[in-house]
Write an enzyme that holds these catalytic residues in place. Sequence first.
Site, short mmCIF file in Angstrom:
data_model
loop_
_atom_site.label_atom_id
_atom_site.label_comp_id
_atom_site.label_asym_id
_atom_site.label_seq_id
_atom_site.Cartn_x
_atom_site.Cartn_y
_atom_site.Cartn_z
N PHE A 13 0.86 -1.19 0.00
CA PHE A 13 0.00 0.00 0.00
C PHE A 13 0.90 1.24 0.00
O PHE A 13 0.72 2.18 0.75
CB PHE A 13 -0.91 -0.01 1.24
CG PHE A 13 -2.17 0.80 1.07
CD1 PHE A 13 -3.11 0.46 0.12
CD2 PHE A 13 -2.41 1.91 1.88
CE1 PHE A 13 -4.28 1.20 -0.03
CE2 PHE A 13 -3.58 2.65 1.76
CZ PHE A 13 -4.51 2.29 0.79
N VAL A 16 2.30 2.76 -5.50
CA VAL A 16 1.40 2.15 -6.49
C VAL A 16 0.15 1.55 -5.83
O VAL A 16 -0.96 1.70 -6.35
CB VAL A 16 2.15 1.08 -7.32
CG1 VAL A 16 1.26 0.57 -8.45
CG2 VAL A 16 3.44 1.63 -7.90
N LYS A 98 9.12 -6.04 -11.71
CA LYS A 98 9.95 -6.53 -12.83
C LYS A 98 11.17 -7.31 -12.36
O LYS A 98 11.60 -8.25 -13.03
CB LYS A 98 10.39 -5.38 -13.74
CG LYS A 98 10.91 -4.16 -13.03
CD LYS A 98 9.83 -3.12 -12.95
CE LYS A 98 10.13 -2.14 -11.84
NZ LYS A 98 9.39 -0.92 -11.94
N GLU A 122 1.47 -6.02 -16.94
CA GLU A 122 1.68 -4.87 -17.83
C GLU A 122 2.40 -3.72 -17.12
O GLU A 122 3.26 -3.05 -17.71
CB GLU A 122 0.33 -4.38 -18.37
CG GLU A 122 0.42 -3.36 -19.46
CD GLU A 122 1.06 -3.90 -20.75
OE1 GLU A 122 2.21 -3.55 -21.00
OE2 GLU A 122 0.41 -4.68 -21.47
N ILE A 129 2.37 2.46 -20.60
CA ILE A 129 2.37 2.07 -22.02
C ILE A 129 1.98 0.58 -22.14
O ILE A 129 2.66 -0.27 -21.57
CB ILE A 129 3.77 2.26 -22.67
CG1 ILE A 129 4.27 3.70 -22.49
CG2 ILE A 129 3.74 1.88 -24.14
CD1 ILE A 129 5.67 3.94 -23.05
N GLY A 180 7.89 9.55 -6.13
CA GLY A 180 7.51 8.12 -6.20
C GLY A 180 7.95 7.46 -7.49
O GLY A 180 7.47 6.39 -7.84
N ASP A 194 16.90 -1.92 -13.45
CA ASP A 194 15.45 -1.91 -13.69
C ASP A 194 15.17 -2.00 -15.20
O ASP A 194 14.32 -2.77 -15.64
CB ASP A 194 14.87 -0.62 -13.09
CG ASP A 194 13.39 -0.50 -13.30
OD1 ASP A 194 12.62 -1.05 -12.51
OD2 ASP A 194 12.99 0.15 -14.30
N LYS A 198 13.24 -5.02 -17.35
CA LYS A 198 12.13 -4.76 -18.27
C LYS A 198 12.45 -5.29 -19.67
O LYS A 198 11.59 -5.86 -20.34
CB LYS A 198 11.84 -3.26 -18.33
CG LYS A 198 11.19 -2.75 -17.05
CD LYS A 198 11.17 -1.24 -17.02
CE LYS A 198 10.49 -0.74 -15.77
NZ LYS A 198 10.74 0.69 -15.52
N GLY A 296 5.27 6.42 -11.45
CA GLY A 296 4.33 7.24 -10.69
C GLY A 296 3.08 6.47 -10.32
O GLY A 296 2.75 5.45 -10.97
#
Length: 416
Positions: A13, A16, A98, A122, A129, A180, A194, A198, A296
């Site tokens: 929590f 995101v 990820k 996603e 995106i 964030g 990161d 991805k 974000g």
Amino acid sequence: MNRKEIKIGLFGFGCVGFGLYEVFEKTPRLQASIKKICVKDKNKKREIGEKHFTFEKNEILNDDEINTIVELIDDADAAYEIVKEAIKRGKAVVTANKKMLAEHLEELLSLQKKHNVPLLYEAACCASIPIIRNLEEYYDNDLLESIEGIVNGSTNYILTKTIEENKSYELSLEEAQKLGYAETNHIMDTGGFDAKYKLLILIAHAFGVVLKPNDIFNIGIDKLGELEINYAKEKGYKIKLIAYTEKSTEGKIKAFVLPKFIEKTDKLFSVDDVFNGIKTKSYFSDIQFFVGKGAGAYPTASAVLSDISALSYDYRYEYKKLNYTENLRVDSEIVLKVFLRHDLEYGNEFKKFFNLIYESYLNHELGYIIGLITLENLKIITRRKNAETSIVLFTEFKENKNEDLKQKKYEYAVGD
Ligand SMILES: NC(=O)c1ccc[n+]([C@@H]2O[C@H](COP(=O)([O-])OP(=O)(O)OC[C@H]3O[C@@H](n4cnc5c(N)ncnc54)[C@H](OP(=O)(O)O)[C@@H]3O)[C@@H](O)[C@H]2O)c1
């Protein structure tokens, strides 16, 4: 079509997780509800009532009414245990993690197949995106050749602030964290990890091969310095952290994450701040360009929401390419045109690693070399003890180190 009622057990929590909760409040037509939220810190003040929370993961995992786990925590190892257990219990999973996916993709894919449950993610690639679903559905038959993109929002934000707005690196990183955008451990972003995770996920959907994180070379933006930044400014370039992959006709995959000089004519030139941009190139549809916010609370939550909504229609990734893919191998023969900044004393040593040198420069403390070098030699240089280096890629690169490099110049496969 009848939509399935989704009962969610939410893990996390934070940026995101709370974003998703707020997005839920504003999406009344959704046939989904959050039954319980699992968090970690018992002393943290929460934005909503205590009754919504648990600190015990099994309270959610053992609840038969909960048919969907939404995993949004910042601990990849704990996330792996939660996701694995959820799949084994036949619960659908939506995750944005990820690192966890990249480290365990092969195992998770066979587990979800065995237990016949969907695993959607996603939000794990470029937040808002919808690139995974495009790779799954649109490029199902088209012959995809390459993907090049800015896939990390927080480094793009930092680069925009430091290079274009002349803010300090430290202040820009701090801002990215406050907004964030950055991972809890910021080296995940700034070190290019990161982006590498991805890229690994994108490659699985684009080319049907599941690589290991170590197969993909990554350099981040944490070593960038004045010399290369000034070089970029003089030439009218921007520097962006790029994830690149390409499949050759011989069944080889190129894959790396590197900072790159971006020219004005490149579509990625105008992708600034927290935005991500992805260029795909395929045999029939040629170049396509996707752009959207890459980090974000709300942009990421919107992708999570889209996955939850897709679950109500029983959507799942089919991994069609994984099923019919040929035996692809990682290409270690890549030759790149790079700008290498080095400490004064390493100039002559590093020159030996280059196939061809276009330009070199030294001042009283450091210098740079612009030239062609194999990816393998670049790896050796970056591992050199005590040597501070920074690497920025140019647009050109060569196909094969054995060819006559002076004669043959190839453009990046994804160009404008
Ligand atoms: N932020 C972004 O823009 C963005 C974009 C794309 C993907 N993601 C991914 O989304 C995930 C969440 O990121 P975030 O930015 O929301 O992180 P965050 O703000 O740091 O929040 C992390 C949350 O996870 C909870 N948590 C940590 N370990 C836990 C455990 N073992 N059991 C239960 N809860 C646990 C924390 O609990 P407490 O509240 O008790 O501390 C906190 O609520 C990460 O995988 C990240 O990579 C984030």
